[in-house]
Structures are given as C-alpha cells and as structure tokens.
Design a protein around this motif. Structure first.
Motif, PDB file in Angstrom:
ATOM      1  N   GLU A 186      73.852  50.636 -46.487  1.00 23.25           N
ATOM      2  CA  GLU A 186      75.241  50.689 -46.036  1.00 23.25           C
ATOM      3  C   GLU A 186      75.389  51.615 -44.828  1.00 23.25           C
ATOM      4  O   GLU A 186      76.005  51.246 -43.818  1.00 23.25           O
ATOM      5  N   ALA A 187      74.825  52.813 -44.920  1.00 24.87           N
ATOM      6  CA  ALA A 187      75.001  53.808 -43.860  1.00 24.87           C
ATOM      7  C   ALA A 187      74.355  53.377 -42.546  1.00 24.87           C
ATOM      8  O   ALA A 187      74.870  53.680 -41.455  1.00 24.87           O
ATOM      9  N   GLU A 188      73.237  52.651 -42.634  1.00 24.73           N
ATOM     10  CA  GLU A 188      72.510  52.241 -41.433  1.00 24.73           C
ATOM     11  C   GLU A 188      72.834  50.814 -40.995  1.00 24.73           C
ATOM     12  O   GLU A 188      72.199  50.278 -40.093  1.00 24.73           O
ATOM     13  N   HIS A 189      73.822  50.220 -41.660  1.00 29.09           N
ATOM     14  CA  HIS A 189      74.299  48.867 -41.312  1.00 29.09           C
ATOM     15  C   HIS A 189      73.160  47.846 -41.344  1.00 29.09           C
ATOM     16  O   HIS A 189      73.006  47.030 -40.427  1.00 29.09           O
ATOM     17  N   LEU A 190      72.373  47.896 -42.406  1.00 27.67           N
ATOM     18  CA  LEU A 190      71.227  47.003 -42.545  1.00 27.67           C
ATOM     19  C   LEU A 190      71.566  45.728 -43.315  1.00 27.67           C
ATOM     20  O   LEU A 190      70.667  44.964 -43.664  1.00 27.67           O
ATOM     21  N   ALA A 191      72.850  45.509 -43.570  1.00 26.34           N
ATOM     22  CA  ALA A 191      73.309  44.256 -44.187  1.00 26.34           C
ATOM     23  C   ALA A 191      74.180  43.527 -43.165  1.00 26.34           C
ATOM     24  O   ALA A 191      75.412  43.588 -43.221  1.00 26.34           O
ATOM     25  N   PRO A 192      73.570  42.850 -42.206  1.00 25.63           N
ATOM     26  CA  PRO A 192      74.355  42.224 -41.129  1.00 25.63           C
ATOM     27  C   PRO A 192      75.211  41.055 -41.579  1.00 25.63           C
ATOM     28  O   PRO A 192      76.160  40.691 -40.891  1.00 25.63           O
ATOM     29  N   LEU A 193      74.892  40.443 -42.738  1.00 33.36           N
ATOM     30  CA  LEU A 193      75.646  39.304 -43.238  1.00 33.36           C
ATOM     31  C   LEU A 193      76.127  39.555 -44.658  1.00 33.36           C
ATOM     32  O   LEU A 193      75.358  40.023 -45.504  1.00 33.36           O
ATOM     33  N   ARG A 194      77.401  39.210 -44.902  1.00 33.04           N
ATOM     34  CA  ARG A 194      77.957  39.301 -46.255  1.00 33.04           C
ATOM     35  C   ARG A 194      78.752  38.037 -46.552  1.00 33.04           C
ATOM     36  O   ARG A 194      79.411  37.478 -45.674  1.00 33.04           O
ATOM     37  N   TYR A 195      78.681  37.598 -47.813  1.00 33.90           N
ATOM     38  CA  TYR A 195      79.483  36.456 -48.235  1.00 33.90           C
ATOM     39  C   TYR A 195      80.960  36.820 -48.088  1.00 33.90           C
ATOM     40  O   TYR A 195      81.370  37.943 -48.422  1.00 33.90           O
ATOM     41  N   ALA A 196      81.748  35.866 -47.597  1.00 31.72           N
ATOM     42  CA  ALA A 196      83.132  36.182 -47.250  1.00 31.72           C
ATOM     43  C   ALA A 196      84.052  35.014 -47.559  1.00 31.72           C
ATOM     44  O   ALA A 196      83.606  33.899 -47.858  1.00 31.72           O
ATOM     45  N   ASP A 197      85.360  35.290 -47.456  1.00 31.68           N
ATOM     46  CA  ASP A 197      86.338  34.209 -47.568  1.00 31.68           C
ATOM     47  C   ASP A 197      86.561  33.602 -46.187  1.00 31.68           C
ATOM     48  O   ASP A 197      85.898  33.982 -45.210  1.00 31.68           O
ATOM     49  N   GLU A 198      87.498  32.676 -46.097  1.00 29.21           N
ATOM     50  CA  GLU A 198      87.691  31.951 -44.839  1.00 29.21           C
ATOM     51  C   GLU A 198      88.182  32.866 -43.720  1.00 29.21           C
ATOM     52  O   GLU A 198      88.000  32.572 -42.535  1.00 29.21           O
ATOM     53  N   GLN A 199      88.780  34.002 -44.083  1.00 27.50           N
ATOM     54  CA  GLN A 199      89.228  34.984 -43.086  1.00 27.50           C
ATOM     55  C   GLN A 199      88.129  36.006 -42.767  1.00 27.50           C
ATOM     56  O   GLN A 199      88.360  37.008 -42.105  1.00 27.50           O
ATOM     57  N   LEU A 200      86.918  35.722 -43.244  1.00 30.16           N
ATOM     58  CA  LEU A 200      85.738  36.563 -43.008  1.00 30.16           C
ATOM     59  C   LEU A 200      85.888  37.966 -43.604  1.00 30.16           C
ATOM     60  O   LEU A 200      85.408  38.955 -43.056  1.00 30.16           O
ATOM     61  N   ARG A 201      86.518  38.028 -44.773  1.00 28.66           N
ATOM     62  CA  ARG A 201      86.600  39.275 -45.530  1.00 28.66           C
ATOM     63  C   ARG A 201      85.544  39.215 -46.629  1.00 28.66           C
ATOM     64  O   ARG A 201      85.559  38.297 -47.461  1.00 28.66           O
ATOM     65  N   PRO A 202      84.589  40.151 -46.649  1.00 31.50           N
ATOM     66  CA  PRO A 202      83.534  40.141 -47.681  1.00 31.50           C
ATOM     67  C   PRO A 202      84.134  40.085 -49.076  1.00 31.50           C
ATOM     68  O   PRO A 202      85.166  40.712 -49.357  1.00 31.50           O
ATOM     69  N   THR A 203      83.495  39.324 -49.952  1.00 30.13           N
ATOM     70  CA  THR A 203      84.052  39.125 -51.291  1.00 30.13           C
ATOM     71  C   THR A 203      82.961  39.027 -52.344  1.00 30.13           C
ATOM     72  O   THR A 203      81.848  38.584 -52.067  1.00 30.13           O
ATOM     73  N   MET A 204      83.318  39.442 -53.552  1.00 28.97           N
ATOM     74  CA  MET A 204      82.447  39.272 -54.713  1.00 28.97           C
ATOM     75  C   MET A 204      82.898  38.090 -55.552  1.00 28.97           C
ATOM     76  O   MET A 204      82.278  37.788 -56.575  1.00 28.97           O
ATOM     77  N   ASP A 205      83.970  37.409 -55.139  1.00 33.01           N
ATOM     78  CA  ASP A 205      84.543  36.319 -55.928  1.00 33.01           C
ATOM     79  C   ASP A 205      83.680  35.066 -55.847  1.00 33.01           C
ATOM     80  O   ASP A 205      83.312  34.615 -54.751  1.00 33.01           O
ATOM     81  N   TYR A 206      83.388  34.488 -56.997  1.00 28.09           N
ATOM     82  CA  TYR A 206      82.676  33.218 -57.084  1.00 28.09           C
ATOM     83  C   TYR A 206      83.682  32.081 -56.910  1.00 28.09           C
ATOM     84  O   TYR A 206      84.799  32.174 -57.410  1.00 28.09           O
ATOM     85  N   PRO A 207      83.362  31.015 -56.184  1.00 25.01           N
ATOM     86  CA  PRO A 207      82.059  30.676 -55.601  1.00 25.01           C
ATOM     87  C   PRO A 207      81.881  31.103 -54.148  1.00 25.01           C
ATOM     88  O   PRO A 207      80.872  30.761 -53.552  1.00 25.01           O
ATOM     89  N   LEU A 208      82.862  31.828 -53.582  1.00 25.27           N
ATOM     90  CA  LEU A 208      82.695  32.280 -52.198  1.00 25.27           C
ATOM     91  C   LEU A 208      81.441  33.139 -52.069  1.00 25.27           C
ATOM     92  O   LEU A 208      80.696  33.044 -51.099  1.00 25.27           O
ATOM     93  N   ASN A 209      81.244  33.985 -53.058  1.00 24.12           N
ATOM     94  CA  ASN A 209      79.977  34.698 -53.203  1.00 24.12           C
ATOM     95  C   ASN A 209      79.208  33.913 -54.265  1.00 24.12           C
ATOM     96  O   ASN A 209      79.505  34.002 -55.452  1.00 24.12           O
ATOM     97  N   PRO A 210      78.210  33.128 -53.874  1.00 24.36           N
ATOM     98  CA  PRO A 210      77.613  32.167 -54.802  1.00 24.36           C
ATOM     99  C   PRO A 210      76.663  32.748 -55.839  1.00 24.36           C
ATOM    100  O   PRO A 210      76.290  32.049 -56.783  1.00 24.36           O
ATOM    101  N   ASN A 211      76.277  34.014 -55.676  1.00 26.72           N
ATOM    102  CA  ASN A 211      75.250  34.554 -56.577  1.00 26.72           C
ATOM    103  C   ASN A 211      75.556  35.914 -57.180  1.00 26.72           C
ATOM    104  O   ASN A 211      74.797  36.400 -58.008  1.00 26.72           O
TER     105      ASN A 211
END
Length: 274
Positions: A186-211
């Motif tokens: 997190e601190a070094e920004h080593l997660a360049p991609l995150r599952y998100a909703d259509e507004q590109l807000r990262p989410t833990m909600d299934y199925p937007l976050n499929p796993n």
C-alpha cells in the motif's frame, strides 16, 4: 538485429493463452514475439538473455494439481538447464539487466509463487504472498472494471485511469503473507490495479470483485515497476470485437484496452533498454 524489441512467451505444461499474448506484443510494436516451449529453455537451446520482455501467459500449469502454478514455480526455481545457468539464475540476470516481465492470470500466480512479486527490497525468489481460491468457491468468468493507481511505479499502467478486462480463474484471491507485506504494498503503491465499480471506485463487493482479493487488488508490481502481474486478461481485449457489447455500443474504439499495457511495455524498452 539492433534496435528490435524482442518479446518471448513461455509455453507448455498447461499454458493456453500464449498465441494471444504473442499477438498482443506484435500489435504493440515488438518486432520479435517468439513462443518458446519451456523444454527448449531447459534443454539450453534458448536463453532469456536474447530477449527484452518475458511474458508468462495464462492457463493451468500442471493442472494446478499442487495449487495454481506451484508446480510450475518449482520447475523454474529448481530444474537444471543443460549446459548453462538455471532458469532461476537466467531470470535473476534478466531482472538485473533492467528488462521486463509480465504475468497474466496463471502467469501472475507463477510470479507470486516464484517470489518475483511483490519482491520487496528487491528480494527475488522469496515468496511473500499467494493467490488462492475465489471466495465464491467457483471458477469466475466475467468482465471487470479496474481502477488504476496513478502513483504506482508500474511501467505498464502509465497514463491510464481505468480498464475493462475479462477474468477467468478459480484461484485469483491475492493474499499477502503478513500485515507488514500488505502495508508495504500500500505505502509503495505496488498494487496498480484494483477491482472497481463502473465509476472506478475500488470495491470488495461481489461480483465486481470476482474473488474477494485483499483490498480489491487485481494486479501487483515490484518496486521498480518492471515486474508486473495481474489476474484479468489484457490479451483478451485487443480489438473492439472482443468487447462483450461490441454489437450494441457503436462508439467503441477499434483498439481494445488490453493493448495499452503491452504498448507501454514496448515503449519503455525502446526508451530505456535498446
């Protein structure tokens, strides 16, 4: 020939996306995009040093019998190479030479289990995370929105805000080995991609976050940004006809979003390696 970008895709033992990945490299401008069976490397007939961009394609290495890509990781880490340095040593030298490695789906799993990602402090070949079974308990085959971290050092996502790419995996949940590893990512920004909703807000909600991936992480890079792995398949969206709604959305561009990652890689090689 001098000045040529040379990409290689390792095939064999269960990979099934090598042709699409090689095609993506060519579309992105690589003059060479070879598909090489792992047996050719182990026999010493092909060396990584002859290439600039190593691609680890999706598939089901060894049937995922020991967990996703675990047997493949052990092969690359420990199998001897006839008449030359081991694959592990070739990969280490490849990284030290400032070259690029990208793993997609099973290739991402392979990089994580080899210890190539997140490779904190440059510690290669030391596993510090894993990818395990989806929270849904089943294989997921769907398209996902992906938010891009603009502060990430990732070479492949430079200049991008978001992506829309398909996933197809049964073990895509990214799990760091400890809270310390997660904090560093997190601190070094080593997660360049995150599952998100259509507004590109990262989410833990299934199925937007499929796993159910930790902190919605869909892709990870090392601190240099040159080593990168992601679960979604960029090679599966290279043209508008690959989009699931291409017959209904007339304003889709001809070029698919997945090509952008490969083009960034080729551009980096031209500017920094050749």
């Amino acid at each position: 020939m001098a000045g040529q970008v040379k990409a290689v895709v390792i095939a064999g033992n269960g990979t099934n996306c090598e042709r699409e990945v090689a095609f993506a490299c060519r579309l992105a401008g690589a003059e060479v995009a070879d598909i090489v069976h792992i047996a050719e490397f182990l026999a010493g007939r092909v060396r990584l040093e002859d290439y600039h961009f190593l691609n680890l394609a999706g598939g089901f290495l060894d049937g995922d019998d020991l967990g996703s890509a675990k047997a493949g990781a052990n092969r690359l880490l420990h199998a001897p190479v006839a008449g030359g340095p081991s694959m592990a040593e070739q990969i280490r030298r490849f990284v030290e030479d400032g070259k690029l490695i990208m793993g997609v789906c099973n290739g991402f799993q392979l990089m994580v289990k080899m210890g190539l990602l997140p490779a904190l402090d440059g510690n290669l070949m030391q596993q510090s995370a894993t990818l395990t079974f989806n929270d849904s308990g089943r294989f997921e085959d769907r398209w996902t929105y992906l938010a891009v971290d603009g502060a990430s050092p990732c070479v492949y996502t430079r200049g991008l805000d978001g992506l829309y790419l398909p996933v197809r995996h049964g073990e895509g949940k990214f799990v760091p080995a400890s809270d310390e590893v997660l904090a560093r990512i997190e601190a070094e920004h080593l997660a360049p991609l995150r599952y998100a909703d259509e507004q590109l807000r990262p989410t833990m909600d299934y199925p937007l976050n499929p796993n159910g991936s930790t902190r919605a992480i869909a892709g990870v890079c090392d601190p240099t940004g040159r080593l990168f792995g992601l679960m979604p398949h960029p090679e599966a969206y290279l043209h508008r006809t690959h989009h699931p709604r291409w017959t209904r959305e007339e304003d889709l561009p001809e070029e698919g979003m997945g090509l952008w990652l490969y083009r960034n890689a080729v551009q980096f090689i031209r500017e920094n390696i050749l």
